[in-house]
Design an enzyme around this catalytic site. Structure first.
Site, short mmCIF file in Angstrom:
data_model
loop_
_atom_site.label_atom_id
_atom_site.label_comp_id
_atom_site.label_asym_id
_atom_site.label_seq_id
_atom_site.Cartn_x
_atom_site.Cartn_y
_atom_site.Cartn_z
N ALA A 1 0.83 -1.20 0.00
CA ALA A 1 0.00 0.00 0.00
C ALA A 1 0.87 1.26 0.00
CB ALA A 1 -0.93 0.00 1.21
N ASP B 1 2.25 1.65 -3.42
CA ASP B 1 1.21 2.20 -4.31
C ASP B 1 1.09 3.71 -4.14
OD1 ASP B 1 0.62 -0.29 -5.28
OD2 ASP B 1 -1.13 -0.60 -3.99
N LEU C 1 22.45 -24.73 -25.59
CA LEU C 1 23.23 -25.61 -24.72
C LEU C 1 23.13 -27.04 -25.20
CD1 LEU C 1 21.96 -24.28 -21.26
CD2 LEU C 1 24.29 -24.05 -22.14
N GLU D 1 22.46 -24.09 -11.85
CA GLU D 1 21.23 -23.27 -11.85
C GLU D 1 20.07 -24.06 -12.44
OE1 GLU D 1 22.30 -20.20 -14.60
OE2 GLU D 1 24.20 -19.84 -13.56
N LYS E 1 17.24 -24.89 -15.04
CA LYS E 1 17.03 -24.52 -16.44
C LYS E 1 15.57 -24.09 -16.56
CE LYS E 1 17.95 -25.89 -21.16
NZ LYS E 1 16.72 -25.44 -21.80
N ASP F 1 12.07 -22.80 -17.83
CA ASP F 1 11.32 -23.15 -19.03
C ASP F 1 10.55 -21.94 -19.53
OD1 ASP F 1 10.62 -24.82 -20.99
OD2 ASP F 1 9.29 -26.10 -19.79
N ARG G 1 15.68 -14.23 -28.56
CA ARG G 1 16.84 -14.93 -29.08
C ARG G 1 16.74 -15.09 -30.61
NH1 ARG G 1 17.84 -20.43 -29.86
NH2 ARG G 1 20.05 -20.91 -29.84
N GLU H 1 16.01 -15.28 -18.88
CA GLU H 1 14.85 -16.03 -19.33
C GLU H 1 13.58 -15.36 -18.85
OE1 GLU H 1 15.82 -18.68 -21.06
OE2 GLU H 1 14.15 -20.11 -21.12
N TYR I 1 20.86 -14.68 -16.23
CA TYR I 1 21.89 -15.67 -15.94
C TYR I 1 23.18 -15.47 -16.72
CZ TYR I 1 19.20 -17.73 -19.81
OH TYR I 1 18.50 -17.93 -20.97
N LYS J 1 18.89 -32.50 -18.33
CA LYS J 1 17.43 -32.42 -18.42
C LYS J 1 16.74 -33.41 -17.48
CE LYS J 1 15.67 -30.34 -21.48
NZ LYS J 1 15.66 -30.09 -22.91
N CYS K 1 -22.23 -52.49 -11.87
CA CYS K 1 -20.88 -52.41 -11.29
C CYS K 1 -19.99 -53.46 -11.95
CB CYS K 1 -20.95 -52.65 -9.79
SG CYS K 1 -19.31 -52.86 -9.05
N CYS L 1 -19.14 -56.21 -8.96
CA CYS L 1 -20.12 -57.08 -8.31
C CYS L 1 -21.43 -57.19 -9.08
CB CYS L 1 -20.38 -56.60 -6.88
SG CYS L 1 -21.34 -55.08 -6.82
N CYS M 1 -21.75 -47.63 -7.40
CA CYS M 1 -22.21 -49.00 -7.28
C CYS M 1 -23.06 -49.08 -6.01
CB CYS M 1 -20.99 -49.92 -7.16
SG CYS M 1 -21.35 -51.48 -6.34
N CYS N 1 -20.12 -55.68 -2.45
CA CYS N 1 -19.16 -55.45 -3.54
C CYS N 1 -17.74 -55.62 -3.00
CB CYS N 1 -19.34 -54.04 -4.11
SG CYS N 1 -18.16 -53.66 -5.41
S1 IVH Z 1 22.83 -20.31 -20.25
C1 IVH Z 1 25.83 -20.13 -23.57
N1 IVH Z 1 21.32 -20.72 -18.14
O1 IVH Z 1 18.17 -22.72 -22.27
C2 IVH Z 1 24.78 -20.49 -22.58
N2 IVH Z 1 20.33 -20.94 -20.29
O2 IVH Z 1 19.17 -24.62 -24.26
C3 IVH Z 1 23.51 -19.76 -22.80
N3 IVH Z 1 17.95 -21.47 -20.27
O3 IVH Z 1 18.57 -20.43 -24.87
C4 IVH Z 1 22.40 -20.18 -21.96
N4 IVH Z 1 17.73 -21.51 -18.08
O4 IVH Z 1 16.79 -19.93 -23.10
C5 IVH Z 1 21.38 -20.70 -19.48
N5 IVH Z 1 20.09 -21.00 -16.20
C6 IVH Z 1 20.15 -20.98 -17.53
C7 IVH Z 1 19.03 -21.23 -18.35
C8 IVH Z 1 19.16 -21.21 -19.74
C9 IVH Z 1 17.11 -21.64 -19.24
C10 IVH Z 1 17.57 -21.60 -21.69
C11 IVH Z 1 17.98 -20.43 -22.55
C12 IVH Z 1 18.83 -21.01 -23.64
C13 IVH Z 1 18.44 -22.44 -23.61
C14 IVH Z 1 19.57 -23.30 -24.11
#
Ligand code: IVH
Length: 680
Positions: free
Chosen positions: A41, A44, A90, A121, A123, A125, A144, A180, A232, A321, A415, A418, A433, A439
């Site tokens: 608040a 704001d 990657l 770290e 990854k 999505d 990208r 990301e 990142y 992965k 059923c 039974c 049932c 049953c």
């Molecule tokens: S590093 C040269 N770190 O994964 C390295 N990428 O498969 C550049 N992504 O295009 C990427 N989390 O969109 C990096 N902690 C992370 C990530 C990450 C997600 C994605 C990113 C990249 C893709 C590569």
């Protein structure tokens, strides 16, 4: 336009500057440090004041003002932006061996004997983004694209609330930060629920939702979407000395006010990487955003430079992965499973498929309404999802791959177990049932419930054994369990003398219980743990409850007419009364509790316990709270008075924070139980 005296104007300019600085400071505390100093608040109010001043002095508005997130008008198309440094992808690792191989190749290349330190770290999505700041002011954001050329999404990226329009600290003259953009799961679900209510198209997953939101030509639409981002990496940087380690780059990004994933850690060697993978994997379902693996990057930037790239991926990083949690397969048939109260649940029989790390051949379809909503036909190609430890489900079907003659599953009239007739509940979408104890499926489920951990807690009486006992006609009613002998049990297949004796031991121990557990174990429809505890507290013994009429049962706190009717109906059934008598004759007993005259200092309070407690089990803590008159339930809602959060608390903690439910730790719980005084 209003005219202002020079004096007034410079006073306004000074206040505007102060407000902008304050807002940036508080944004940094909130989004980057996760440690706000002021309430929403108050924040704001600062923004409102700034808006008002800028409205009165339009000549003082600058593009980096926190009020200027949605600036541009809808665009015709996105302009192209060439990346000065390519945005790479990657290589993937799908197994521990892949990670070992990656690490070995990197060490061999550099002739290294010792372990690398890795920055590990999640990854994320989402989709990759490059954001450029000149003299600390956001000037450009690009997707990208193909890695060389992306799209100019500056107007849209500006609307992401957690992204600073101006950097804090000693920003270099030119800084390109890479990260990301993603949509947090809670926001995704909220947005989809709203879309569904309006009858609009829903997004398949948070990643698609993030991509769709970022590629809107009208930035006002993007502004309404709950996007977030983590950085990142660095792209082009001019005029700053760069640190020597990737982990220091992350720190520097934070220092400039850019958000970095709080799960990033420095780990040592492959074993450190694999531990990190296991740890994040176990918590994956509780993270507030979707991830599809983890990324390991050699922390030493000199080593990174020496290793360089192959084609489009660095030799110094790899993405490990998680097993895919969605897969395509064919729905071979739909069968109906009979539950404890007779409810028929449709179950998908599938062509076996590897998903989420296991082979799945059955998945739930929830109920008939779901089948209709998802337009499921036998023979369909379906998407099966298995996220974390949850039961696999059919997420959706691919109607375009439907074979001719595919049929719609029908609820059977009889059923499947039974043969009794199936009836639809008048008001609900559930079919049942009508066989009751005749049953065998219902008998099995009732026995399982009776023996379950939060009911009579008969250790060692698992699924398979219940099947065997019922099929061998050794047990029909729960009370039959107490007449079993070790010899009888030992004669069953896969059962040795020792395990038979152990089971008899745990059956014996289960006789000593509490009235609340006993009532819960009876499996009365609509009576869960919390209701059972309330009934036990109110009536103090079974006979009083069994002879109570509708009106008296409804006097129990939180018991409404539907539940009361179920309770009265249950005790009116002579079979049920006989069974209760038999259980007592067999020795099932509990300490008699005085009805609610006892000390009830926590009456009216509802607790949820989540995470693991050090000093006691969760059940034990719940029992202790109930003994003081509190309700202890499983899920957080607006009605929750307090959430007790133990170690590794996850989604419930988040929900509580979202709803503003006060959160207490284990210490506070212990203090409360000791003093018998509720907090506050
Ligand atoms: S590093 C040269 N770190 O994964 C390295 N990428 O498969 C550049 N992504 O295009 C990427 N989390 O969109 C990096 N902690 C992370 C990530 C990450 C997600 C994605 C990113 C990249 C893709 C590569």
């Amino acid at each position: 336009m209003t005219r202002h005296s020079g004096d007034e104007s410079s006073k306004a300019a000074a206040e505007i500057e102060t407000l902008r600085r304050d807002i940036r400071h508080h944004n940094h505390r909130y989004y980057v440090l996760d440690d706000p100093e002021i309430s929403d608040a108050e924040w704001d109010r600062l923004l409102l004041r700034l808006r008002a001043l800028e409205a009165a002095h339009p000549e003082l508005v600058t593009p980096d003002s926190p009020t200027q997130r949605v600036g541009a008008a809808p665009a015709e198309e996105f302009a192209e932006i060439r990346h000065r440094l390519p945005m790479l992808s990657l290589d993937n690792a799908f197994s521990d061996e892949d990670v070992v191989g990656f690490d070995r190749r990197a060490r061999e290349r550099l002739g290294r004997e010792t372990q690398f330190e890795y920055s590990a770290e999640p990854k994320l999505d989402g989709l990759a983004i490059a954001v450029t700041y000149e003299n600390g002011v956001l000037v450009r954001a690009a997707t990208r694209g193909d890695g060389t050329t992306g799209e100019d999404v500056t107007a849209n990226v500006r609307t992401i609330a957690s992204l600073p329009l101006r950097l804090s600290g000693d920003a270099p003259p030119l800084l390109e930060a890479r990260g990301e953009v993603f949509m947090p799961i809670a926001g995704f679900e909220r947005m989809n629920a709203e879309a569904a209510r309006r009858g609009d198209k829903v997004f398949v997953n948070p990643r698609n939702a993030a991509a769709g939101s970022l590629r809107q030509l009208d930035p006002r639409i993007t502004a309404s979407r709950p996007l977030d981002l983590f950085f990142y990496a660095l792209g082009v940087v001019e005029g700053a000395r760069l640190p020597k380690r990737h982990s220091e780059v992350l720190q520097r990004l934070r220092h400039w006010g850019l958000r970095v994933c709080p799960e990033a850690r420095v780990v040592s060697g492959v074993s450190g990487c694999l531990d990190y993978y296991a740890n994040i994997g176990a918590r994956r379902a509780q993270l507030p955003y979707q991830i599809d693996g983890v990324v390991y990057k050699i922390d030493d930037l000199d080593a990174q430079r020496e290793l360089g790239f192959v084609s489009r991926a660095p030799r110094w990083a790899v993405a490990h992965k998680f097993p895919a949690d969605e897969a395509l397969t064919v729905l071979k048939d739909v069968e109906f499973q009979v539950g404890r109260t007779g409810a028929l649940t449709p179950v998908a029989r599938l062509e076996p498929v590897f998903v989420g790390g296991v082979t799945v051949s059955n998945a739930t379809l929830h109920n008939m309404d779901e089948i209709v909503r998802k337009d499921v036909h036998v023979g369909d190609t379906v998407v099966v999802r298995r996220a974390g430890d949850v039961i696999p489900e059919v997420a959706r079907v691919l109607p375009e791959r439907r074979p001719v003659g595919a049929r719609v599953p029908q609820m059977p009239m009889q059923c499947p177990v039974c043969g009794s007739s199936v009836e639809r509940d008048v008001d609900a979408a559930v079919a049942r049932c009508t066989g009751g104890y005749r049953c065998s499926a219902q008998r099995k489920e009732r026995l399982r419930h009776f023996a379950s951990r939060r009911a009579l807690d008969i250790e060692g009486l698992g699924e398979k054994l219940v099947d065997q006992l019922v099929e061998a006609a050794l047990v029909e009613w729960p009370s039959d369990l107490f007449g079993l002998s070790a010899e009888r049990l030992a004669a069953l297949e896969r059962m040795g003398q020792k395990s038979a004796e152990n089971l008899i031991g745990s059956i014996e121990r289960s006789k000593e219980t509490s009235l609340a557990r006993f009532l819960y174990a009876l499996g009365i429809r609509e009576v869960g743990e919390a209701t059972a505890a309330a009934l036990a507290r109110h009536f103090g013994d079974v006979d009083a409850l069994a002879s109570a009429d509708l009106e008296r049962v409804q006097q129990v706190p939180d018991v409404g007419p539907v539940v009361a009717a179920r309770v009265v109906e249950f005790f009116a059934d002579p079979d049920n009364r006989r069974e209760i008598e038999r259980l007592r004759t067999m020795g099932v007993h509990w300490a008699s509790a005085a009805p609610s005259s006892g000390e009830q200092p926590f009456a009216g309070l509802t607790f949820v316990i989540t995470g693991s407690l050090e000093s006691m089990g969760r059940d034990e803590a719940e029992d202790a709270l109930r003994a003081l008159g509190a309700k202890a339930v499983g899920s957080v809602s607006r009605k929750t008075s307090y959430l007790i959060a133990g170690a590794e608390a996850g989604s419930k903690l988040r929900k509580a924070e979202e709803l503003g439910v006060p959160v207490l730790d284990e210490q506070a719980l212990l203090a409360m139980l000791k003093t018998k005084r509720p907090p506050g």
